[in-house]
Design a protein around this motif. Structure first.
Motif, mmCIF file in Angstrom:
data_model
loop_
_atom_site.group_PDB
_atom_site.id
_atom_site.type_symbol
_atom_site.label_atom_id
_atom_site.label_comp_id
_atom_site.label_asym_id
_atom_site.label_seq_id
_atom_site.Cartn_x
_atom_site.Cartn_y
_atom_site.Cartn_z
ATOM 1 N N PHE A 108 0.836 -1.191 0.000
ATOM 2 C CA PHE A 108 0.000 0.000 0.000
ATOM 3 C C PHE A 108 0.873 1.243 0.000
ATOM 4 O O PHE A 108 1.990 1.249 0.542
ATOM 5 C CB PHE A 108 -0.889 0.028 1.244
ATOM 6 C CG PHE A 108 -1.922 -1.060 1.277
ATOM 7 C CD1 PHE A 108 -3.179 -0.871 0.721
ATOM 8 C CD2 PHE A 108 -1.637 -2.295 1.860
ATOM 9 C CE1 PHE A 108 -4.123 -1.876 0.749
ATOM 10 C CE2 PHE A 108 -2.572 -3.300 1.896
ATOM 11 C CZ PHE A 108 -3.826 -3.094 1.339
ATOM 12 N N LEU A 109 0.340 2.299 -0.598
ATOM 13 C CA LEU A 109 0.960 3.610 -0.532
ATOM 14 C C LEU A 109 0.191 4.432 0.495
ATOM 15 O O LEU A 109 -1.028 4.579 0.389
ATOM 16 C CB LEU A 109 0.920 4.303 -1.894
ATOM 17 C CG LEU A 109 1.432 5.750 -1.941
ATOM 18 C CD1 LEU A 109 2.918 5.802 -1.625
ATOM 19 C CD2 LEU A 109 1.139 6.371 -3.304
ATOM 20 N N ILE A 110 0.908 4.934 1.482
ATOM 21 C CA ILE A 110 0.287 5.718 2.549
ATOM 22 C C ILE A 110 0.831 7.138 2.474
ATOM 23 O O ILE A 110 2.050 7.363 2.590
ATOM 24 C CB ILE A 110 0.581 5.114 3.947
ATOM 25 C CG1 ILE A 110 0.003 3.698 4.042
ATOM 26 C CG2 ILE A 110 -0.008 5.999 5.042
ATOM 27 C CD1 ILE A 110 0.986 2.611 3.694
ATOM 28 N N LEU A 111 -0.050 8.108 2.260
ATOM 29 C CA LEU A 111 0.342 9.507 2.178
ATOM 30 C C LEU A 111 -0.061 10.218 3.466
ATOM 31 O O LEU A 111 -1.153 9.999 3.989
ATOM 32 C CB LEU A 111 -0.328 10.193 0.989
ATOM 33 C CG LEU A 111 -0.083 9.580 -0.397
ATOM 34 C CD1 LEU A 111 -0.810 10.392 -1.459
ATOM 35 C CD2 LEU A 111 1.398 9.494 -0.717
ATOM 36 N N THR A 112 0.824 11.064 3.975
ATOM 37 C CA THR A 112 0.511 11.878 5.145
ATOM 38 C C THR A 112 0.795 13.343 4.810
ATOM 39 O O THR A 112 1.238 13.668 3.701
ATOM 40 C CB THR A 112 1.359 11.465 6.364
ATOM 41 O OG1 THR A 112 2.691 11.994 6.231
ATOM 42 C CG2 THR A 112 1.413 9.954 6.513
ATOM 43 N N ASN A 113 0.539 14.210 5.772
ATOM 44 C CA ASN A 113 0.835 15.622 5.560
ATOM 45 C C ASN A 113 2.337 15.909 5.633
ATOM 46 O O ASN A 113 2.765 17.042 5.405
ATOM 47 C CB ASN A 113 0.093 16.481 6.583
ATOM 48 C CG ASN A 113 0.496 16.161 8.019
ATOM 49 O OD1 ASN A 113 0.898 15.043 8.333
ATOM 50 N ND2 ASN A 113 0.375 17.139 8.899
ATOM 51 N N LYS A 114 3.148 14.873 5.928
ATOM 52 C CA LYS A 114 4.594 15.067 6.057
ATOM 53 C C LYS A 114 5.429 14.125 5.194
ATOM 54 O O LYS A 114 6.524 14.485 4.778
ATOM 55 C CB LYS A 114 5.019 14.877 7.519
ATOM 56 C CG LYS A 114 4.456 15.905 8.482
ATOM 57 C CD LYS A 114 4.969 15.643 9.891
ATOM 58 C CE LYS A 114 4.453 16.696 10.862
ATOM 59 N NZ LYS A 114 4.965 16.460 12.249
ATOM 60 N N ASN A 115 4.925 12.904 4.946
ATOM 61 C CA ASN A 115 5.754 11.883 4.319
ATOM 62 C C ASN A 115 4.940 10.982 3.391
ATOM 63 O O ASN A 115 3.700 11.072 3.330
ATOM 64 C CB ASN A 115 6.425 11.003 5.383
ATOM 65 C CG ASN A 115 7.468 11.763 6.187
ATOM 66 O OD1 ASN A 115 8.437 12.257 5.643
ATOM 67 N ND2 ASN A 115 7.259 11.856 7.498
ATOM 68 N N TYR A 117 4.818 6.664 2.508
ATOM 69 C CA TYR A 117 5.257 5.366 3.008
ATOM 70 C C TYR A 117 4.695 4.270 2.106
ATOM 71 O O TYR A 117 3.663 4.444 1.451
ATOM 72 C CB TYR A 117 4.744 5.107 4.424
ATOM 73 C CG TYR A 117 5.115 6.137 5.451
ATOM 74 C CD1 TYR A 117 6.201 5.956 6.302
ATOM 75 C CD2 TYR A 117 4.343 7.297 5.603
ATOM 76 C CE1 TYR A 117 6.533 6.893 7.263
ATOM 77 C CE2 TYR A 117 4.665 8.245 6.564
ATOM 78 C CZ TYR A 117 5.754 8.041 7.387
ATOM 79 O OH TYR A 117 6.077 8.967 8.332
ATOM 80 N N THR A 118 5.367 3.123 2.148
ATOM 81 C CA THR A 118 4.765 1.900 1.628
ATOM 82 C C THR A 118 4.736 0.882 2.767
ATOM 83 O O THR A 118 5.580 0.901 3.662
ATOM 84 C CB THR A 118 5.568 1.319 0.449
ATOM 85 O OG1 THR A 118 6.889 0.988 0.878
ATOM 86 C CG2 THR A 118 5.611 2.293 -0.712
ATOM 87 N N ALA A 119 3.741 0.011 2.723
ATOM 88 C CA ALA A 119 3.621 -1.035 3.732
ATOM 89 C C ALA A 119 2.826 -2.188 3.141
ATOM 90 O O ALA A 119 1.928 -1.987 2.318
ATOM 91 C CB ALA A 119 2.929 -0.512 4.988
ATOM 92 N N LYS A 120 3.161 -3.390 3.589
ATOM 93 C CA LYS A 120 2.438 -4.562 3.113
ATOM 94 C C LYS A 120 1.076 -4.671 3.782
ATOM 95 O O LYS A 120 0.108 -5.148 3.180
ATOM 96 C CB LYS A 120 3.255 -5.833 3.372
ATOM 97 C CG LYS A 120 2.667 -7.084 2.746
ATOM 98 C CD LYS A 120 3.608 -8.267 2.881
ATOM 99 C CE LYS A 120 3.015 -9.506 2.195
ATOM 100 N NZ LYS A 120 3.916 -10.681 2.309
#
Length: 323
Positions: A108-115, A117-120
């Motif tokens: 998965f692609l995880i977007l935040t207001n700062k960074n 990430y990818t995670a399974k």
């Protein structure tokens, strides 16, 4: 791009419990929390006493020792800070997840207001406390109207209306009276809610019977004005002088956030679609933990039963990775 095995969205007790359960099977999950850990508990009323006893709030096999039978808010804050320290849980505080999308591969692609990430695997443990149930009436947007109660001192010698008749409303009304406010409680129910903590109902009822608190059953707020509140009861229209309103009308999950990930929501209950044995949603690899699993019925799941969701999730992930 930051790569993680598991990302947990939400650093409440159930998110922390999930992190600990995953550590126990060899993962090093990252919690991303828009405030700081146990943010909802921090926003509880200053002198809040929990309904649950301390041992039912424990996570990670770390004892929660309190002087009184039921812990207070500040004791819980201290306890969960110590849990994070002892278990060395990774937490990115004051970072808000804005989007979670499934990529072409298995992660998965995880977007935040700062960074980014990818995670399974992704675990959603965001709770519901950030999303109040609005009454959708004229005047609800006025600055005198609050959907959260912190403490009573600012309302000394003021006329305050509390909307609702469950624990949050009763707690607020009691604290307001102690601080010298003149309190009217407007509640749509015809009698006291059975969910009210049994140790506070006698005190509240005594104040009602003695005219200290004005209790209006089977009543509905229709409009909030600068100096009064309009409500109906038995098809009659009434008004009460008013300086401030606490609309303690409950909270709900952020359905838009869940649906943007592709998670299906039962329209009647507000409950996400998930497997109760694994906590996995209809999107493979996305799990839920805590009160968010209860949908609109926030009285169904608490810390004391939601803390076990992490163990179910960890076991499910472990089973998926068996050779």
């Amino acid at each position: 791009m930051n790569k993680e095995d598991v990302i947990i969205v939400g650093g409440g007790p159930c998110g922390l419990a999930a992190a600990i359960a995953l550590q126990e099977i060899g993962y090093s999950p990252l919690i991303i929390e828009k405030g700081n850990i146990v943010n909802a508990i921090y926003h509880y009323p200053t002198h809040q006493t929990f309904f649950s006893t301390s041992e039912k709030l424990e996570i990670g096999s770390i004892p929660f020792i309190t002087i009184e039978y039921k812990p207070r808010r500040n004791e819980a804050l201290t306890y969960y800070r110590e849990v994070v320290n002892r278990k060395n849980i990774k937490v990115n505080a004051y970072e808000k997840v804005t989007k979670v999308t499934k990529r072409d591969g298995e992660d998965f692609l995880i977007l935040t207001n700062k960074n980014q990430y990818t995670a399974k695997y992704v675990i959603i443990a965001t709770g519901y406390y950030d999303n109040p149930n609005y009454m959708n009436i004229p005047g609800e947007e006025l600055p005198k109207v609050f959907h959260y109660f912190k403490e009573a001192h600012p309302f000394f010698d003021k006329d305050v209306v509390v909307v609702g008749g469950k624990n949050s409303s009763v707690d607020a009304a009691l604290e307001l009276v102690k601080a010298g406010a003149r309190v009217t409680v407007i509640y749509r129910g015809k009698e006291y809610s059975p969910s009210i903590k049994p140790w506070i109902l006698p005190e509240f009822d005594s104040l009602v019977r003695n005219g200290v608190i004005r209790m209006e059953f089977q009543s509905h707020v229709k409009e909030i004005l600068d100096e009064k509140v309009i409500y109906t009861k038995d098809d009659q229209v009434y008004e009460v002088k008013n300086d401030f309103v606490f609309a303690m009308t409950g909270y709900h999950p952020d359905h838009d956030f869940l649906e943007a990930m592709g998670i299906q929501i039962d329209t009647e209950s507000g409950r996400p679609i998930f497997n109760s044995e694994t906590m996995e949603t209809n999107i493979a690899g996305i799990y839920i933990a805590g009160v968010i699993a209860a949908g609109n019925n926030a009285n169904e799941i608490f810390i004391e039963n939601g803390r076990f969701h992490g163990g179910l999730i960890a076991q499910a992930i472990k089973n998926k990775n068996k050779v």
